[in-house]
Scaffold this active site. Structure first.
Site, PDB file in Angstrom:
ATOM      1  N   PRO A   1       1.236  13.586 -14.237  1.00 53.07           N
ATOM      2  CA  PRO A   1       0.203  13.482 -13.219  1.00 53.07           C
ATOM      3  C   PRO A   1      -0.303  14.819 -12.703  1.00 53.07           C
ATOM      4  CG  PRO A   1       2.341  12.817 -12.360  1.00 53.07           C
ATOM      5  CD  PRO A   1       2.485  12.944 -13.837  1.00 53.07           C
ATOM      6  N   ASN A   2      -1.594  14.852 -12.529  1.00 51.47           N
ATOM      7  CA  ASN A   2      -2.335  15.985 -11.936  1.00 51.47           C
ATOM      8  C   ASN A   2      -2.464  17.190 -12.855  1.00 51.47           C
ATOM      9  OD1 ASN A   2      -2.764  14.671  -9.375  1.00 51.47           O
ATOM     10  ND2 ASN A   2      -0.586  14.951  -9.009  1.00 51.47           N
TER      11      ASN A   2
ATOM     12  N   ARG B   1      -6.544  23.328  -9.980  1.00 54.22           N
ATOM     13  CA  ARG B   1      -5.542  22.853  -9.028  1.00 54.22           C
ATOM     14  C   ARG B   1      -4.650  24.018  -8.592  1.00 54.22           C
ATOM     15  NH1 ARG B   1      -0.053  19.777 -10.901  1.00 54.22           N
ATOM     16  NH2 ARG B   1       0.698  19.274  -8.822  1.00 54.22           N
TER      17      ARG B   1
ATOM     18  N   TYR C   1      -0.399  27.542 -10.187  1.00 57.20           N
ATOM     19  CA  TYR C   1      -0.412  27.076 -11.576  1.00 57.20           C
ATOM     20  C   TYR C   1      -1.302  27.911 -12.502  1.00 57.20           C
ATOM     21  CZ  TYR C   1       1.848  23.028  -9.449  1.00 57.20           C
ATOM     22  OH  TYR C   1       2.719  22.214  -8.757  1.00 57.20           O
TER      23      TYR C   1
ATOM     24  N   ASN D   1       6.060  18.041 -19.499  1.00 60.28           N
ATOM     25  CA  ASN D   1       5.896  18.411 -18.091  1.00 60.28           C
ATOM     26  C   ASN D   1       5.519  17.136 -17.356  1.00 60.28           C
ATOM     27  OD1 ASN D   1       5.293  19.333 -15.562  1.00 60.28           O
ATOM     28  ND2 ASN D   1       4.011  21.043 -16.248  1.00 60.28           N
TER      29      ASN D   1
ATOM     30  N   ALA E   1       5.072  15.701 -10.837  1.00 64.95           N
ATOM     31  CA  ALA E   1       5.879  15.228  -9.701  1.00 64.95           C
ATOM     32  C   ALA E   1       6.816  14.077 -10.069  1.00 64.95           C
ATOM     33  CB  ALA E   1       4.951  14.807  -8.562  1.00 64.95           C
TER      34      ALA E   1
ATOM     35  N   HIS F   1      10.613  14.573 -10.149  1.00 61.14           N
ATOM     36  CA  HIS F   1      11.465  14.526  -8.959  1.00 61.14           C
ATOM     37  C   HIS F   1      11.684  13.105  -8.441  1.00 61.14           C
ATOM     38  CE1 HIS F   1      10.340  18.676  -9.291  1.00 61.14           C
ATOM     39  NE2 HIS F   1       9.087  18.434  -8.970  1.00 61.14           N
TER      40      HIS F   1
ATOM     41  N   ASP G   1      15.515   7.228 -17.829  1.00 58.52           N
ATOM     42  CA  ASP G   1      16.031   6.187 -18.724  1.00 58.52           C
ATOM     43  C   ASP G   1      15.318   6.204 -20.076  1.00 58.52           C
ATOM     44  OD1 ASP G   1      17.864   5.311 -16.876  1.00 58.52           O
ATOM     45  OD2 ASP G   1      16.741   3.521 -16.279  1.00 58.52           O
TER      46      ASP G   1
ATOM     47  N   GLU H   1      12.066  19.923 -21.146  1.00 54.97           N
ATOM     48  CA  GLU H   1      11.393  19.794 -19.838  1.00 54.97           C
ATOM     49  C   GLU H   1      10.752  21.139 -19.502  1.00 54.97           C
ATOM     50  OE1 GLU H   1      14.143  18.725 -16.731  1.00 54.97           O
ATOM     51  OE2 GLU H   1      12.704  19.194 -15.145  1.00 54.97           O
TER      52      GLU H   1
ATOM     53  N   HIS I   1       8.233  23.311 -16.686  1.00 59.25           N
ATOM     54  CA  HIS I   1       7.473  23.437 -15.439  1.00 59.25           C
ATOM     55  C   HIS I   1       6.786  24.794 -15.435  1.00 59.25           C
ATOM     56  CE1 HIS I   1       9.142  19.769 -13.991  1.00 59.25           C
ATOM     57  NE2 HIS I   1      10.343  20.195 -14.348  1.00 59.25           N
ATOM     58  N   ILE I   2       5.536  24.773 -15.115  1.00 65.72           N
ATOM     59  CA  ILE I   2       4.740  26.007 -15.078  1.00 65.72           C
ATOM     60  C   ILE I   2       5.262  26.922 -13.966  1.00 65.72           C
ATOM     61  CG2 ILE I   2       2.419  26.900 -14.608  1.00 65.72           C
ATOM     62  CD1 ILE I   2       1.400  24.130 -15.748  1.00 65.72           C
ATOM     63  N   SER I   3       5.481  26.337 -12.803  1.00 65.69           N
ATOM     64  CA  SER I   3       5.963  27.107 -11.656  1.00 65.69           C
ATOM     65  C   SER I   3       7.486  27.090 -11.634  1.00 65.69           C
ATOM     66  CB  SER I   3       5.425  26.479 -10.362  1.00 65.69           C
ATOM     67  OG  SER I   3       5.932  25.159 -10.209  1.00 65.69           O
TER      68      SER I   3
ATOM     69  N   ARG J   1      10.467  26.813  -4.787  1.00 67.54           N
ATOM     70  CA  ARG J   1       9.471  26.097  -3.982  1.00 67.54           C
ATOM     71  C   ARG J   1      10.165  25.118  -3.027  1.00 67.54           C
ATOM     72  NH1 ARG J   1       5.011  23.810  -7.854  1.00 67.54           N
ATOM     73  NH2 ARG J   1       3.965  23.527  -5.842  1.00 67.54           N
TER      74      ARG J   1
ATOM     75  N   ARG K   1      11.403  19.704  -4.709  1.00 69.62           N
ATOM     76  CA  ARG K   1      11.161  19.987  -6.134  1.00 69.62           C
ATOM     77  C   ARG K   1      12.421  20.485  -6.846  1.00 69.62           C
ATOM     78  NH1 ARG K   1       5.481  19.780  -6.389  1.00 69.62           N
ATOM     79  NH2 ARG K   1       4.589  20.411  -4.412  1.00 69.62           N
TER      80      ARG K   1
HETATM   81  C1  DQA Z   1       5.162  21.130 -12.037  1.00 72.47           C
HETATM   82  C2  DQA Z   1       6.047  21.223 -10.787  1.00 72.47           C
HETATM   83  C3  DQA Z   1       6.085  19.893 -10.055  1.00 72.47           C
HETATM   84  O1  DQA Z   1       6.908  20.002  -8.897  1.00 72.47           O
HETATM   85  C4  DQA Z   1       4.694  19.492  -9.612  1.00 72.47           C
HETATM   86  O2  DQA Z   1       4.717  18.236  -8.991  1.00 72.47           O
HETATM   87  C5  DQA Z   1       3.717  19.512 -10.742  1.00 72.47           C
HETATM   88  C6  DQA Z   1       3.756  20.626 -11.686  1.00 72.47           C
HETATM   89  C7  DQA Z   1       4.997  22.494 -12.741  1.00 72.47           C
HETATM   90  O3  DQA Z   1       4.547  22.502 -13.881  1.00 72.47           O
HETATM   91  O4  DQA Z   1       5.301  23.540 -12.148  1.00 72.47           O
HETATM   92  O5  DQA Z   1       2.835  18.676 -10.833  1.00 72.47           O
HETATM   93  O6  DQA Z   1       5.761  20.241 -12.956  1.00 72.47           O
END
Ligand code: DQA
Length: 152
Positions: A10-11, A18, A23, A79, A82, A85, A92, A103, A105-107, A112, A116
């Protein structure tokens, strides 16, 4: 040529606009092009998918599971945004498919907000790449290529 699935949750379709301070300004299309180039260099086809819906992500993981069993899929770069979390269902699904999932994560989620810091995916991931910006996707593809080479 085996395929690596690059799955974004998502997002992440909003990458580039964003929260650029967190990011960066690279768009999802740019990330997907980077991944395709990295895969090509290493001898993998790269399939990119993004969804804002948990069930669609689960279906994509199940599909990757079938591909892995058939030998056509080498692994997944994921990735989950959210959902990382919050989603026991994604935990599962990864556990069920037995596919190496990296897995990403960009950040640096650990630098943070505390909500998270917990990931439902980390205990079932083959590895975790956090905080390297969008380079993390390329690193994850390289990690899957190494894993596939080690498997033979
Ligand atoms: C994220 C970190 C997550 O906490 C956040 O909800 C995202 C992006 C990252 O790539 O840093 O949507 O997965």
């Amino acid at each position: 040529m085996p395929t690596i699935l690059v799955l974004n949750g998502p997002n992440l379709n909003l990458l580039g606009t964003r929260e650029p301070a967190t990011y960066g300004s690279t768009t999802l299309a740019d990330v997907e092009a980077l991944c395709a180039a990295a895969g090509q260099k290493l001898g993998f086809a790269v399939e990119c998918r993004q969804s804002n819906h948990e069930g669609v992500l689960i279906d994509a993981l199940h599909e990757a599971g079938h591909g892995f069993k058939a030998g056509s899929v080498a692994g997944v770069v994921f990735n989950a945004g959210a959902y990382t979390h919050s989603s026991v269902a994604l935990h599962d699904a990864i556990r069920a498919i037995e596919v190496p999932v990296i897995e990403v994560h960009i950040s640096n989620v650990h630098a943070r907000e505390s909500f998270r810091h917990h990931s439902w995916l980390s205990p079932v991931a083959a590895g975790i790449i956090v905080g390297f910006g969008v380079d993390g996707y390329v690193m994850a593809i390289e990690a899957l290529a190494r894993k596939a080479a080690a498997k033979g």
